[in-house]
Design a protein around this motif. Structure first.
Motif, PDB file in Angstrom:
ATOM      1  N   ALA A  11       0.817  -1.214   0.000  1.00 46.25           N
ATOM      2  CA  ALA A  11       0.000   0.000   0.000  1.00 46.25           C
ATOM      3  C   ALA A  11       0.850   1.263   0.000  1.00 46.25           C
ATOM      4  O   ALA A  11       0.519   2.248  -0.662  1.00 46.25           O
ATOM      5  CB  ALA A  11      -0.936  -0.015   1.208  1.00 46.25           C
ATOM      6  N   ILE A  12       1.952   1.260   0.757  1.00 48.81           N
ATOM      7  CA  ILE A  12       2.834   2.421   0.815  1.00 48.81           C
ATOM      8  C   ILE A  12       3.870   2.365  -0.301  1.00 48.81           C
ATOM      9  O   ILE A  12       4.048   3.314  -1.063  1.00 48.81           O
ATOM     10  CB  ILE A  12       3.525   2.513   2.185  1.00 48.81           C
ATOM     11  N   GLY A  13       4.544   1.239  -0.409  1.00 53.93           N
ATOM     12  CA  GLY A  13       5.633   1.119  -1.375  1.00 53.93           C
ATOM     13  C   GLY A  13       5.205   1.305  -2.815  1.00 53.93           C
ATOM     14  O   GLY A  13       5.933   1.900  -3.621  1.00 53.93           O
ATOM     15  N   SER A  14       4.020   0.832  -3.158  1.00 52.04           N
ATOM     16  CA  SER A  14       3.573   0.956  -4.544  1.00 52.04           C
ATOM     17  C   SER A  14       3.362   2.416  -4.928  1.00 52.04           C
ATOM     18  O   SER A  14       3.637   2.822  -6.068  1.00 52.04           O
ATOM     19  CB  SER A  14       2.279   0.153  -4.761  1.00 52.04           C
ATOM     20  N   VAL A  15       2.888   3.224  -3.979  1.00 50.90           N
ATOM     21  CA  VAL A  15       2.708   4.654  -4.256  1.00 50.90           C
ATOM     22  C   VAL A  15       4.067   5.336  -4.384  1.00 50.90           C
ATOM     23  O   VAL A  15       4.288   6.154  -5.284  1.00 50.90           O
ATOM     24  CB  VAL A  15       1.865   5.322  -3.149  1.00 50.90           C
ATOM     25  N   VAL A  16       4.991   4.995  -3.493  1.00 54.69           N
ATOM     26  CA  VAL A  16       6.338   5.555  -3.578  1.00 54.69           C
ATOM     27  C   VAL A  16       6.968   5.212  -4.921  1.00 54.69           C
ATOM     28  O   VAL A  16       7.549   6.070  -5.600  1.00 54.69           O
ATOM     29  CB  VAL A  16       7.219   5.036  -2.422  1.00 54.69           C
ATOM     30  N   ALA A  17       6.830   3.956  -5.333  1.00 57.97           N
ATOM     31  CA  ALA A  17       7.395   3.514  -6.608  1.00 57.97           C
ATOM     32  C   ALA A  17       6.784   4.277  -7.778  1.00 57.97           C
ATOM     33  O   ALA A  17       7.493   4.757  -8.682  1.00 57.97           O
ATOM     34  CB  ALA A  17       7.181   2.013  -6.781  1.00 57.97           C
ATOM     35  N   ALA A 238      -3.158   7.482   3.815  1.00 55.28           N
ATOM     36  CA  ALA A 238      -2.657   7.631   2.450  1.00 55.28           C
ATOM     37  C   ALA A 238      -1.453   8.559   2.380  1.00 55.28           C
ATOM     38  O   ALA A 238      -0.574   8.396   1.528  1.00 55.28           O
ATOM     39  CB  ALA A 238      -3.777   8.137   1.545  1.00 55.28           C
ATOM     40  N   VAL A 239      -1.380   9.531   3.275  1.00 59.74           N
ATOM     41  CA  VAL A 239      -0.303  10.520   3.232  1.00 59.74           C
ATOM     42  C   VAL A 239       1.051   9.928   3.611  1.00 59.74           C
ATOM     43  O   VAL A 239       2.100  10.534   3.335  1.00 59.74           O
ATOM     44  CB  VAL A 239      -0.646  11.713   4.150  1.00 59.74           C
ATOM     45  N   THR A 240       1.064   8.743   4.216  1.00 66.92           N
ATOM     46  CA  THR A 240       2.331   8.153   4.667  1.00 66.92           C
ATOM     47  C   THR A 240       3.315   7.983   3.515  1.00 66.92           C
ATOM     48  O   THR A 240       4.510   8.253   3.655  1.00 66.92           O
ATOM     49  CB  THR A 240       2.083   6.805   5.358  1.00 66.92           C
ATOM     50  N   ALA A 241       2.832   7.532   2.380  1.00 69.13           N
ATOM     51  CA  ALA A 241       3.721   7.351   1.226  1.00 69.13           C
ATOM     52  C   ALA A 241       4.343   8.678   0.805  1.00 69.13           C
ATOM     53  O   ALA A 241       5.515   8.722   0.397  1.00 69.13           O
ATOM     54  CB  ALA A 241       2.956   6.736   0.066  1.00 69.13           C
ATOM     55  N   TYR A 242       3.583   9.749   0.934  1.00 67.65           N
ATOM     56  CA  TYR A 242       4.097  11.058   0.539  1.00 67.65           C
ATOM     57  C   TYR A 242       5.057  11.614   1.586  1.00 67.65           C
ATOM     58  O   TYR A 242       5.925  12.436   1.262  1.00 67.65           O
ATOM     59  CB  TYR A 242       2.928  11.995   0.255  1.00 67.65           C
ATOM     60  N   SER A 243       4.931  11.142   2.814  1.00 68.96           N
ATOM     61  CA  SER A 243       5.927  11.463   3.830  1.00 68.96           C
ATOM     62  C   SER A 243       7.273  10.845   3.465  1.00 68.96           C
ATOM     63  O   SER A 243       8.332  11.441   3.684  1.00 68.96           O
ATOM     64  CB  SER A 243       5.457  10.958   5.199  1.00 68.96           C
ATOM     65  N   VAL A 244       7.240   9.650   2.886  1.00 67.22           N
ATOM     66  CA  VAL A 244       8.471   9.022   2.397  1.00 67.22           C
ATOM     67  C   VAL A 244       9.088   9.860   1.286  1.00 67.22           C
ATOM     68  O   VAL A 244      10.301  10.111   1.267  1.00 67.22           O
ATOM     69  CB  VAL A 244       8.190   7.593   1.886  1.00 67.22           C
ATOM     70  N   LEU A 245       8.268  10.320   0.365  1.00 69.84           N
ATOM     71  CA  LEU A 245       8.770  11.142  -0.735  1.00 69.84           C
ATOM     72  C   LEU A 245       9.360  12.452  -0.221  1.00 69.84           C
ATOM     73  O   LEU A 245      10.378  12.927  -0.719  1.00 69.84           O
ATOM     74  CB  LEU A 245       7.647  11.416  -1.728  1.00 69.84           C
ATOM     75  N   ARG A 246       8.708  13.032   0.798  1.00 64.32           N
ATOM     76  CA  ARG A 246       9.252  14.247   1.407  1.00 64.32           C
ATOM     77  C   ARG A 246      10.603  13.972   2.038  1.00 64.32           C
ATOM     78  O   ARG A 246      11.552  14.773   1.912  1.00 64.32           O
ATOM     79  CB  ARG A 246       8.258  14.776   2.445  1.00 64.32           C
ATOM     80  N   ALA A 247      10.739  12.802   2.709  1.00 68.36           N
ATOM     81  CA  ALA A 247      12.016  12.437   3.323  1.00 68.36           C
ATOM     82  C   ALA A 247      13.101  12.285   2.258  1.00 68.36           C
ATOM     83  O   ALA A 247      14.241  12.741   2.436  1.00 68.36           O
ATOM     84  CB  ALA A 247      11.866  11.139   4.118  1.00 68.36           C
ATOM     85  N   LEU A 248      12.777  11.659   1.141  1.00 64.63           N
ATOM     86  CA  LEU A 248      13.747  11.491   0.063  1.00 64.63           C
ATOM     87  C   LEU A 248      14.138  12.837  -0.537  1.00 64.63           C
ATOM     88  O   LEU A 248      15.299  13.044  -0.919  1.00 64.63           O
ATOM     89  CB  LEU A 248      13.187  10.569  -1.020  1.00 64.63           C
ATOM     90  N   THR A 249      13.189  13.757  -0.622  1.00 63.53           N
ATOM     91  CA  THR A 249      13.494  15.100  -1.101  1.00 63.53           C
ATOM     92  C   THR A 249      14.506  15.780  -0.186  1.00 63.53           C
ATOM     93  O   THR A 249      15.451  16.433  -0.650  1.00 63.53           O
ATOM     94  CB  THR A 249      12.213  15.942  -1.185  1.00 63.53           C
ATOM     95  N   ASP A 250      14.314  15.632   1.128  1.00 61.62           N
ATOM     96  CA  ASP A 250      15.238  16.236   2.095  1.00 61.62           C
ATOM     97  C   ASP A 250      16.620  15.604   2.008  1.00 61.62           C
ATOM     98  O   ASP A 250      17.638  16.291   2.148  1.00 61.62           O
ATOM     99  CB  ASP A 250      14.689  16.087   3.511  1.00 61.62           C
ATOM    100  N   ILE A 251      16.665  14.281   1.793  1.00 61.81           N
ATOM    101  CA  ILE A 251      17.954  13.604   1.656  1.00 61.81           C
ATOM    102  C   ILE A 251      18.656  14.066   0.387  1.00 61.81           C
ATOM    103  O   ILE A 251      19.878  14.306   0.371  1.00 61.81           O
ATOM    104  CB  ILE A 251      17.749  12.076   1.631  1.00 61.81           C
ATOM    105  N   ARG A 252      17.888  14.217  -0.680  1.00 61.89           N
ATOM    106  CA  ARG A 252      18.460  14.630  -1.967  1.00 61.89           C
ATOM    107  C   ARG A 252      18.951  16.073  -1.912  1.00 61.89           C
ATOM    108  O   ARG A 252      19.957  16.415  -2.515  1.00 61.89           O
ATOM    109  CB  ARG A 252      17.380  14.488  -3.058  1.00 61.89           C
TER     110      ARG A 252
END
Length: 259
Positions: A11-17, A238-252
């Motif tokens: 549910a989370i990983g598929s959205v991140v992908a 649903a927002v959890t996957a977008y929290s992952v994307l936000r984290a990746l943005t901060d890392i990048r």
């Protein structure tokens, strides 16, 4: 280009992908997916293949996956973003992950926030009380270990029912798919044995609601979050996957941050 590997494509990983493939994080690309059940064009069959293709690995596969692979990811020199933070209620696992040398360890904040003000308040002085009440659609909280009366109330009742009231450490063990926000709050404040948790099933709820309260010498705080549930897993916001994307943005882009 930041190469992102993914453990778990549910549910989370598929959205991140999907979002990474569509360019949601500038300067980052999905390069491998490690999931033994879900098929994906970038699927690999073992952790070594995932690590060889990644600069950072996102764990989005549950507590068991973090226990099995988390230390190995860090020791390989690859950064690790943890979604299943509830697993860190296991003190042995938390200690092993912390002492592992190599890649950096990032904890995804998931479906709630406000940790900046609570951590600042703790620097001012102790927090005497920290609590969280999580209200979810009733069916999302059914568990096999519950009493038949409770299960019936969740399945066909018309009123909200509290199915758990106790310490965060126990909540994380009993509700592993639902307690990651509890774990994050615990790690950011007074620990797993200091945070009180209530889990409420509401037959009328269509969203996931979390209310955090805290008090101490710095002040009194109440933070409220109401999130749409994941269409694939009502136990997850649903927002959890977008929290992952936000984290990746901060890392990048580490030079861009809110302090």
């Amino acid at each position: 280009m930041l190469r992102v590997g993914l453990i778990g494509c549910g549910a989370i990983g598929s959205v991140v992908a999907r979002e990474l493939a569509q360019g949601a994080v500038e300067g980052a690309e999905l390069t491998a997916v490690f999931d033994l059940v879900v098929d994906h064009p970038l699927r690999v069959d073992d952790l070594g293949s995932l690590l060889s293709r990644s600069d950072v690995v996102v764990e989005a596969a549950g507590h068991g996956a973090l226990r099995e692979h988390g230390v190995a990811v860090r020791e390989s020199g690859i950064d690790l973003v943890v979604v299943s933070i509830g697993a860190l209620a296991d003190e042995d696992l938390a200690a092993e992950l912390k002492k592992a040398e190599g890649g950096r360890l990032f904890l995804c904040t998931g479906a709630i926030g406000g940790f900046d003000i609570l951590r600042a308040a703790m620097l001012f002085g102790p927090l005497d009380e920290v609590a969280i009440t999580s209200t979810k659609p009733a069916a999302a909280l059914s568990r096999p270990w519950m009493d038949e009366t409770v299960l019936d109330a969740l399945a066909s009742g018309s009123e909200p029912i509290t199915v758990f009231d106790g310490p965060a450490r126990q909540a994380c063990a009993l509700f592993p798919e639902s307690a990651n926000v509890t774990a994050t709050l615990s790690l950011a404040t007074v620990g797993f044995d200091g945070v009180r948790v209530q889990m409420v099933g509401d037959p009328a709820a269509t969203r996931v609601r979390h209310v955090v309260t805290a008090s101490g010498v710095a002040g009194t705080y109440e933070l409220s979050f109401e999130n749409a549930a994941s269409p694939d897993n009502p136990r997850t916001s649903a927002v959890t996957a977008y929290s992952v994307l936000r984290a990746l943005t901060d890392i990048r882009r580490p030079s861009v941050s809110f302090l």
